[in-house]
Scaffold this active site. Structure first.
Site, PDB file in Angstrom:
ATOM      1  N   HIS A 130       0.879  -1.263   0.103  1.00 38.31           N
ATOM      2  CA  HIS A 130      -0.023  -0.095  -0.090  1.00 38.31           C
ATOM      3  C   HIS A 130       1.000   1.357   0.000  1.00 38.31           C
ATOM      4  O   HIS A 130       0.361   2.197  -0.615  1.00 38.31           O
ATOM      5  CB  HIS A 130      -0.850  -0.135   1.182  1.00 38.31           C
ATOM      6  CG  HIS A 130      -2.062   0.911   1.022  1.00 38.31           C
ATOM      7  ND1 HIS A 130      -3.106   0.618   0.304  1.00 38.31           N
ATOM      8  CD2 HIS A 130      -2.110   2.175   1.651  1.00 38.31           C
ATOM      9  CE1 HIS A 130      -3.822   1.723   0.553  1.00 38.31           C
ATOM     10  NE2 HIS A 130      -3.455   2.776   1.334  1.00 38.31           N
ATOM     11  N   TYR A 162       4.658   0.489  -3.082  1.00 41.00           N
ATOM     12  CA  TYR A 162       4.163  -0.031  -4.694  1.00 41.00           C
ATOM     13  C   TYR A 162       5.136  -0.914  -4.932  1.00 41.00           C
ATOM     14  O   TYR A 162       5.661  -0.608  -6.225  1.00 41.00           O
ATOM     15  CB  TYR A 162       4.250   1.183  -5.298  1.00 41.00           C
ATOM     16  CG  TYR A 162       3.101   2.213  -5.223  1.00 41.00           C
ATOM     17  CD1 TYR A 162       1.606   2.165  -5.559  1.00 41.00           C
ATOM     18  CD2 TYR A 162       3.219   3.445  -4.296  1.00 41.00           C
ATOM     19  CE1 TYR A 162       0.793   2.825  -5.304  1.00 41.00           C
ATOM     20  CE2 TYR A 162       2.213   4.373  -4.197  1.00 41.00           C
ATOM     21  CZ  TYR A 162       0.920   4.082  -4.517  1.00 41.00           C
ATOM     22  OH  TYR A 162      -0.002   4.787  -4.244  1.00 41.00           O
ATOM     23  N   HIS A 185     -10.056   2.582  -1.063  1.00 43.38           N
ATOM     24  CA  HIS A 185     -10.341   2.428   0.248  1.00 43.38           C
ATOM     25  C   HIS A 185     -11.282   1.002   0.425  1.00 43.38           C
ATOM     26  O   HIS A 185     -12.290   0.764   0.725  1.00 43.38           O
ATOM     27  CB  HIS A 185     -11.142   3.587   1.072  1.00 43.38           C
ATOM     28  CG  HIS A 185     -10.424   3.867   2.581  1.00 43.38           C
ATOM     29  ND1 HIS A 185     -11.205   3.859   3.643  1.00 43.38           N
ATOM     30  CD2 HIS A 185      -9.120   4.018   2.677  1.00 43.38           C
ATOM     31  CE1 HIS A 185     -10.362   4.028   4.495  1.00 43.38           C
ATOM     32  NE2 HIS A 185      -9.136   4.090   4.028  1.00 43.38           N
ATOM     33  N   ARG A 229      -8.077  15.309   2.521  1.00 45.83           N
ATOM     34  CA  ARG A 229      -6.953  15.681   3.334  1.00 45.83           C
ATOM     35  C   ARG A 229      -5.770  15.906   2.200  1.00 45.83           C
ATOM     36  O   ARG A 229      -4.862  16.744   2.117  1.00 45.83           O
ATOM     37  CB  ARG A 229      -6.517  15.146   4.320  1.00 45.83           C
ATOM     38  CG  ARG A 229      -7.281  15.100   5.673  1.00 45.83           C
ATOM     39  CD  ARG A 229      -6.721  14.316   6.688  1.00 45.83           C
ATOM     40  NE  ARG A 229      -6.382  12.903   6.716  1.00 45.83           N
ATOM     41  CZ  ARG A 229      -7.364  11.964   7.045  1.00 45.83           C
ATOM     42  NH1 ARG A 229      -8.607  12.461   6.974  1.00 45.83           N
ATOM     43  NH2 ARG A 229      -7.017  10.500   6.740  1.00 45.83           N
ATOM     44  N   ASP A 230      -5.754  14.658   1.184  1.00 45.96           N
ATOM     45  CA  ASP A 230      -4.754  15.004   0.045  1.00 45.96           C
ATOM     46  C   ASP A 230      -4.758  16.300  -0.663  1.00 45.96           C
ATOM     47  O   ASP A 230      -3.772  16.732  -1.050  1.00 45.96           O
ATOM     48  CB  ASP A 230      -4.895  13.806  -0.763  1.00 45.96           C
ATOM     49  CG  ASP A 230      -4.439  12.338  -0.368  1.00 45.96           C
ATOM     50  OD1 ASP A 230      -3.351  12.651   0.545  1.00 45.96           O
ATOM     51  OD2 ASP A 230      -4.727  11.391  -0.856  1.00 45.96           O
ATOM     52  N   GLU A 283      -3.559   4.864  12.503  1.00 45.37           N
ATOM     53  CA  GLU A 283      -4.264   5.277  11.432  1.00 45.37           C
ATOM     54  C   GLU A 283      -5.356   6.294  11.817  1.00 45.37           C
ATOM     55  O   GLU A 283      -6.158   6.344  10.902  1.00 45.37           O
ATOM     56  CB  GLU A 283      -4.446   4.558  10.075  1.00 45.37           C
ATOM     57  CG  GLU A 283      -3.107   3.997   9.550  1.00 45.37           C
ATOM     58  CD  GLU A 283      -3.456   3.114   8.175  1.00 45.37           C
ATOM     59  OE1 GLU A 283      -4.531   3.211   7.662  1.00 45.37           O
ATOM     60  OE2 GLU A 283      -2.423   2.295   7.953  1.00 45.37           O
TER      61      GLU A 283
END
Length: 740
Positions: free
Chosen positions: A49, A52, A95, A116-117, A317
């Site tokens: 995740h 990569y 997700h 948020r990104d 998280e």
């Protein structure tokens, strides 16, 4: 030298680390055995995740540059120039695993994470899309019932979070196939606007600059989420519910406003969202990009629970958190802003010149490792690939191998397909009009659009992928996902500019899945180069399988395009009675991977034809230029279910009947899925001009009928408008709500 962890084999297994990776860890630590905190960090940073590691080999060749690209892959989101000193910031994320385990929170936190990104880059989010894939929902089996439960939970989660944030969900896609019975896909897209010279990056630099934590307190929710998302599902997967994060959109709204206020102060060097792998990934990525070192005191991190350990703080998280590299001496200004918004804020460390991550717990050092090998040198795997054995069988079939079906029967079956009908049950739960900039929202067909108040232009965006195409031909199917998303944007009058992607595939340890992935990447590269639509951001989601059964290859593509005039957003449903309907492009009788074969015969089979990008670009050019000149009333691409279904959708949304006569080689070709076709609505006065434009471009154009009347009639098939509207607008709710 420190001692190895007790029961090392079991610890490595639980952290999804191989023996070879452990040998790498020992080398990076100069022969020293890692402690459990360090094992956790390596596990998270080297998870599929975050690193990569299976996919990076194939992503490296993506086209990422163009004159309008300000920021390509490698940051929280991509950025493109949209004129007049303005930029669009956008990205798509998955997700999937959390949403299958806990649909409401999984989907909600997917929305929270992608938002948020966007605002981490300095942009205010102004539009969301989502691409959702579920298993079979029609029927009374336990699987069907559970899939309906997942649909309701996911939609509720997306709506709850997005609505609370005040960001409109303006479109998206929902599709269904039994390949998703054991692993649904929830892909979230967000787009924000920012001034081109006010973009922030996720970096940490400047020796002695403070590292600050802002947002919610840290709890144990989401612990190990990145690692969980890097593994396949089994029957025991529901025990993973604690690895699903819990979101609070009201806190995130405060965080958004606080960050946007912060960005006006010139007090920070960089800022990073705490997404997958939480504090670990944000800290390592910020320092890794600049070659800096960091000291962090984990006992200074605001905690929500008693008895939390350094391991918990690094791998939690918990949602709605950011890490900031501030300018030294400006700490109090930052503290004042976040305390005003009633958010936690703390100085937890500082930037050093050691190039190492040093973590302390009440004065004791609990981690000391070089940053670069962890953040920048994760293993890049060259997994074996093998062409799937199923392809020979599915490619050998054509529509001619199936029994002839009466065209009227086929039409009614296709138009009542859950793939075809309106998804109002879904999008009515989303606020699509908040911020008052939505000019083409959900349910209006093809791309969705927002106006840009600052410069009088409009942005169009569309998320697309046909997994059936990708199953029978992973390369061409992925290329056609790019093409379809671009075509939808062009149908709104906007020029397609760039894509973000969410590449959803099965278990990369299966050589056939890895082959599908490699082929899909090649298809995306080919299409993006041919269409001049570079990749500016994206996400890879692997291990989408349960008990050894992988989902169909699903490279979801979101295209963003620019319309120079917000008043020229082109509708995709009929606008007037007695208009001419013009079919652009060639109908070739192509049924590979079609809805026709799937709905009538229950199979995904056939081959995809060779594809001409030049014809596609001609189609875009005609619609975009004719729209600029005011020659078109509406435009819609021809896609699933062919001409008959496309006309029926346009009629249903507009409430206007049509009568059309299409020149086809075989009567069933009104259901074929030939590419590079569109239906445009043209008034009598402009018809000759549109036909002349088509001729000038070398594009086939046929006047096939007129709008008006109380039925939809295409060649020899027909349904009354009353029936058309009932089927189109009510079928989905009848299916999804049948258990309630």
């Amino acid at each position: 030298m420190s001692q190895p962890i007790e029961d090392l084999d079991n610890v490595l297994k639980n952290h999804k680390l191989s023996k070879e990776e452990y040998e790498d860890i020992l080398r990076i630590l100069d022969g020293r055995h890692p402690n459990i905190v360090e094992i956790g960090i390596f596990s998270a940073m080297w998870s599929e995740h975050c690193s990569y590691k299976s996919s990076k080999k194939y992503l490296n060749g993506f086209p990422t540059k163009a004159p309008w690209v300000i920021q390509g892959p490698g940051e929280n989101a991509g950025v493109i120039d949209i004129g007049d000193g303005m930029a669009a910031v956008f990205k798509m994320e998955s997700h999937n695993h959390p949403s299958f385990i806990e649909p409401f929170q999984g989907a909600a936190t997917g929305v929270g994470g992608i938002l948020r990104d966007i605002f981490t880059m300095g942009a205010r989010p102004v539009a969301n899309l989502n691409a959702l894939r579920f298993g079979k929902v029609r029927g009374d089996s336990d699987t069907n019932k559970y899939q309906r439960h997942l649909v309701r939970g996911v939609v509720d989660g997306i709506g709850s979070y997005g609505n609370c944030m005040g960001v409109p969900t303006i479109g998206g896609e929902v599709s269904f196939d039994e390949s998703y019975n054991g692993n649904i896909l929830v892909n979230a897209f967000s787009l924000g606007l920012v001034k081109s010279d006010e973009i922030f990056l996720g970096v940490a630099s400047g020796i002695g600059n403070p590292v600050m934590y802002v947002g919610s307190k840290t709890g144990r929710d989401g612990l190990g989420g990145a690692v969980m998302s890097s593994d396949s599902f089994t029957e025991e997967s529901k025990s993973l519910r604690p690895t699903v994060q819990v979101g609070d959109p009201f806190t995130e709204k405060l965080l958004l406003e606080a960050c946007l206020e912060l960005f006006k102060t010139d007090t920070i060097v960089g800022i990073q969202d705490m997404g997958a792998a939480g504090l670990t990934s944000s800290a390592f990525e910020m320092a890794g990009k600049t070659g800096a070192g960091l000291i962090m005191n984990l006992d200074q991190v605001p905690a929500r629970e008693e008895g939390m350990t350094p391991y918990d703080f690094m791998l939690s998280e918990s949602q709605e958190r950011m890490l900031i590299c501030a300018k030294k001496g400006r700490e109090q200004e930052i503290i004042d802003i976040f305390e005003k918004w009633e958010l936690d804020v703390a100085v937890i460390g500082e930037v050093t010149d050691t190039e190492r991550m040093e973590l302390f717990w009440h004065g004791d050092k609990v981690c000391d490792m070089p940053i670069a090998p962890v953040s920048e040198e994760a293993p890049i795997l060259d997994r074996p690939t093998a062409r799937p054995g199923y392809l020979d069988e599915v490619n050998a079939k054509s529509v001619a191998d199936f029994d002839k079906v009466d065209d009227q029967e086929a039409y009614e079956k296709l138009f009542t397909s859950i793939e075809t009908v309106d998804k109002a049950w879904v999008y009515n739960q989303y606020d699509s009009m908040v911020q008052t900039n939505t000019s083409k929202g959900p349910g209006s067909l093809d791309a969705s659009c927002i106006r840009i108040k600052e410069n009088g232009r409009a942005l169009a965006m569309s998320s697309d992928c046909n997994p059936r195409y990708c199953y029978i031909d992973p390369r061409k199917g992925a290329a056609l996902a790019v093409v379809e998303s671009g075509r939808n944007v062009a149908m709104s009058g906007a020029r397609p500019l760039s894509i973000t992607d969410c590449l959803n595939y099965g278990n990369p340890e299966n050589p056939e899945v890895m082959w599908q992935f490699a082929e899909g990447c090649e298809g995306i590269k080919e299409a993006c180069i041919a269409l001049n639509t570079p990749v500016v951001s994206g996400n890879v989601s692997l291990y989408n399988e349960t008990n050894g059964v992988s989902v169909f290859p699903t490279p979801a593509i979101a295209m963003v395009g620019l319309n120079d005039d917000e008043n020229r957003v082109l509708p995709s449903s009929f606008q007037e009675a007695f208009s001419n309907i013009v079919l652009l492009g060639e109908t070739k009788g192509e049924f590979g991977g079609s809805l026709y074969i799937k709905e009538l015969f229950g199979e995904t089979a056939g081959t995809l034809p060779t594809f001409d990008y030049k014809n596609e670009l001609k189609l875009w050019e005609l619609v975009i230029e004719a729209n600029k000149e005011g020659l078109l009333k509406s435009a819609k691409d021809v896609n699933l279910g062919g001409i008959a279904v496309a006309l029926s959708k346009m009629a249903a949304v507009s409430g206007k009947g049509i009568e059309a006569k299409v020149s086809v080689a075989d009567s069933k070709d009104i259901f074929d899925e030939s590419q590079s076709r569109a239906l445009v609505e043209v008034c009598d006065a402009d018809l000759d001009a549109v036909l002349a434009m088509a001729e000038g471009l070398g594009l086939r154009a046929e006047v096939i009928g007129k709008t008006g009347g109380d039925e939809v009639k295409v060649n020899e098939v027909s349904l009354p408008m009353e029936k058309i509207k009932d089927i189109y607008f009510n079928t989905f709710a009848r299916i999804i709500e049948q258990d309630l």
